[in-house]
Design an enzyme around this catalytic site. Structure first.
Site, short mmCIF file in Angstrom:
data_model
loop_
_atom_site.label_atom_id
_atom_site.label_comp_id
_atom_site.label_asym_id
_atom_site.label_seq_id
_atom_site.Cartn_x
_atom_site.Cartn_y
_atom_site.Cartn_z
CB SER A 1 -1.04 -0.01 1.12
OG SER A 1 -0.42 0.01 2.38
CB VAL B 1 -9.02 2.46 -21.05
CG1 VAL B 1 -8.15 3.49 -21.74
CG2 VAL B 1 -9.94 1.75 -22.03
NE ARG C 1 -1.38 -2.52 -3.41
CZ ARG C 1 -2.15 -2.63 -2.33
NH1 ARG C 1 -2.73 -1.56 -1.82
NH2 ARG C 1 -2.34 -3.80 -1.77
NE ARG D 1 -3.15 -5.78 -19.75
CZ ARG D 1 -4.23 -6.18 -20.41
NH1 ARG D 1 -4.14 -7.11 -21.35
NH2 ARG D 1 -5.42 -5.71 -20.11
#
Lengths: 231, 231, 231, 231
Positions: B55, B78, B159, B168
């Protein structure tokens, strides 16, 4: 375009009203839920809307199956990030003989219409030919047009939907996503009127337009014609 | 494809380390920030990564300008929702004589290549002709192909970027977004190595593949060839 | 309460304006960024605000160190979900002799004030005693009061901040988080006036209140006193 | 602690499986939904889990009513941001004679237990006294302890729940939120086993611990005792 409300939280109005009431109540949540009458639910939801207290509206979600829409539309749709999507993949599904969406401005224009249809034919043939030559689907799809239809499952909660309707039912939104938005709004109003009674473009809900010089002029037109505004 | 790191949080590693340390520290945050040496920052970040305590990595964000990529790529991009996007609009920008991306599998195949280029020519002419006939840009764009280039500004925090790279940079990702992901990873590693030292596909970071039967086989290949795995 | 702007995206106004312009521009993003004059940036941002086109505002983020605030405040603060937080942990940090926040209504009331301070003393002693008896920190903290101070690192982008200011600078917000919101607004206005010029409670920006019967009456008061409203 | 599953998406497994299948299917979403047999649903979900393809799990959401938990717990809980919350407000609800949670380590220790109970008594009296002196609830609550009970309505989708279970069912999570997590997991497994079959701490699902030196040692213990690991 086909829009189906596939699924939704059961008794969405009761759940939202009960959740909101828990914030102020001494009773257990499950008792609050069971104990509200339809009239109490309705009037409580109206008060939440009047105060713009929308977080309880997130507890109810709605899942739509949308088909027969263009990839142009879904590229806009998936920009709404407080939502979940599962979309037919052009990497994996063969799009031979794909269907396509013809914009009304083109359909209404014979010459444009002819050119458009002929181009779609060229693209179908090119796509098929590329596959025949051994090009993988994920690369052959590079010739597929924005007009190519797709299908997508969309889940949004009631608060995110209200935001979606405010933006996409507006006269300035692109025509195809605007049609989708109004169709979705009609469907959710049927099952949860109390959550969406005033949803839609701001001009509808408040009688005011926030698009400045880009306004579609609807509010001004209504005022000229002496129609009552919500505001 | 052109990828530029337009902007990023200043001293991103220091900020992340200080934020994490505040959770356990008695000193004021601004003192913690000022007081950490580069060595402490590095070793503290390594410990956070080892514990999967990610975090604090959200406090640093990175903004990229991406151009010369296809609309096929951005429709995938997107879908990452913990991110912010500003993309060139086909509703408003005239796409006459648009540039396009040619997939390598097509470029490598003379016949496919010829057909592909010819089709792009047809589409450019159709698009121009539709505009000439008075069709608005937002409708003429329905003939534009997935191959059509676009440009987009993307901001993600560290993050969310790490998650993006895990998915990806993987051998199973589509080639164009994979190239984008590796280019972005290279850029952020240069300015914030401590945040991205181990980022990338899971096989790289852990020596294990989570793609089951769909695996690209890289891990197995490495094992056969006796290469050391991270695990 | 101490609020420090620890870090922020460099040149936040330029970045937001450039990102927005990319949507309508033919030039490369990095050229757009470099090419805008301060005047163009200012007028472009004003237009975005007038049209409520806020997504480009997400590209700029701001990180604050907040200390000397109560846990009551942070329990409200962290309900803002489009944000990142790193907070001092009561599970790990020893809170012996903790500091506390005294609400103004109590500070102004001698009898209440005395009782309040005495109770804080009891709690400090109880906490210390529980630790002495071997109770772990994460359990001893169950006696710590809402008044107990904490510190937290908060990162929000400019769009999320604008929403935060609209809700928490409002006269109906709880006094402590309202003070925090105004302090944060002051800090970001100094470094990025163009992004926050009109930020704050809706009554400030629009001259209208959306709190219905719960309104603090500020707008009505201003109208009575003949002050000019923004609307 | 009382945890009730108030509501959930109807037929959650069918909806998730159908949504995932739409990505690869030629049929309409509503046909896919209707056409899947329970066996197909189960095996399809298992494949999604094996490939870590979790986005379709977002279409199903679950709403819980949680009561009799401490404010310490909810301050941790609401840090999970992909979720919706409605919580009993200490600003508006009178907390006279509040109930409280006693940590097991305190309950098991007679001396600590006595001190703890006595302190809660002091706090109840102080709170009541402050109200009597005219201090508003929102300020009197500053003396209320972390132990004070609260109630909260929580909605999460299945993907976010899986992440919540991975983090909070772990032996390193704080005991109270860990109990909540296991109770919620039990409830959703009953109505949607296919979505949560392998949910829980990573050690349970994979036989591996990612907590490094902070590990609770469960995996090592199991290995020593010859228990089969999932991995």
């Amino acid at each position: 375009m086909k829009v189906v409300l596939l699924s939704h939280t059961p008794e969405p109005e009761r759940l939202v009203a009960a959740a909101a009431r828990v914030c102020y109540a001494e009773a257990l949540p499950e008792e609050v839920l069971a104990g509200m009458t339809p009239e109490e639910i309705r009037s409580f939801l109206a008060r939440l809307l009047a105060m713009d207290h929308l977080s309880p509206f997130e507890h109810a979600s709605f899942t739509f199956a949308v088909s027969g829409v263009s990839r142009a539309l879904t590229h806009e749709l998936v920009r709404h990030r407080i939502a979940s999507y599962s979309q037919r993949s052009q990497r994996y599904v063969k799009e031979e003989g794909f269907s396509f969406v013809t914009p009304p401005s083109i359909a209404a224009h014979p010459e444009a219409s002819r050119i458009f249809a002929a181009t779609m034919d060229v693209l179908r043939r090119t796509y098929a030919e590329l596959l025949r030559l051994g090009i993988p689907r994920e690369d052959a799809r590079f010739v597929l047009p924005n007009a190519c239809v797709t299908q997508i499952i969309v889940t949004m909660n009631a608060r995110s939907l209200r935001n979606f309707f405010a933006l996409r039912c507006c006269g300035r939104a692109q025509w195809e996503i605007r049609e989708l938005a109004w169709r979705m709004l009609e469907l959710v109003r049927r099952v949860a009127p109390g959550l969406f009674i005033d949803a839609g473009p701001p001009c509808e809900a408040t009688g005011r337009c926030n698009q400045g010089k880009l306004s579609c002029g609807r509010v001004e037109r209504k005022k000229r014609e002496g129609e009552k505004c919500a505001d």
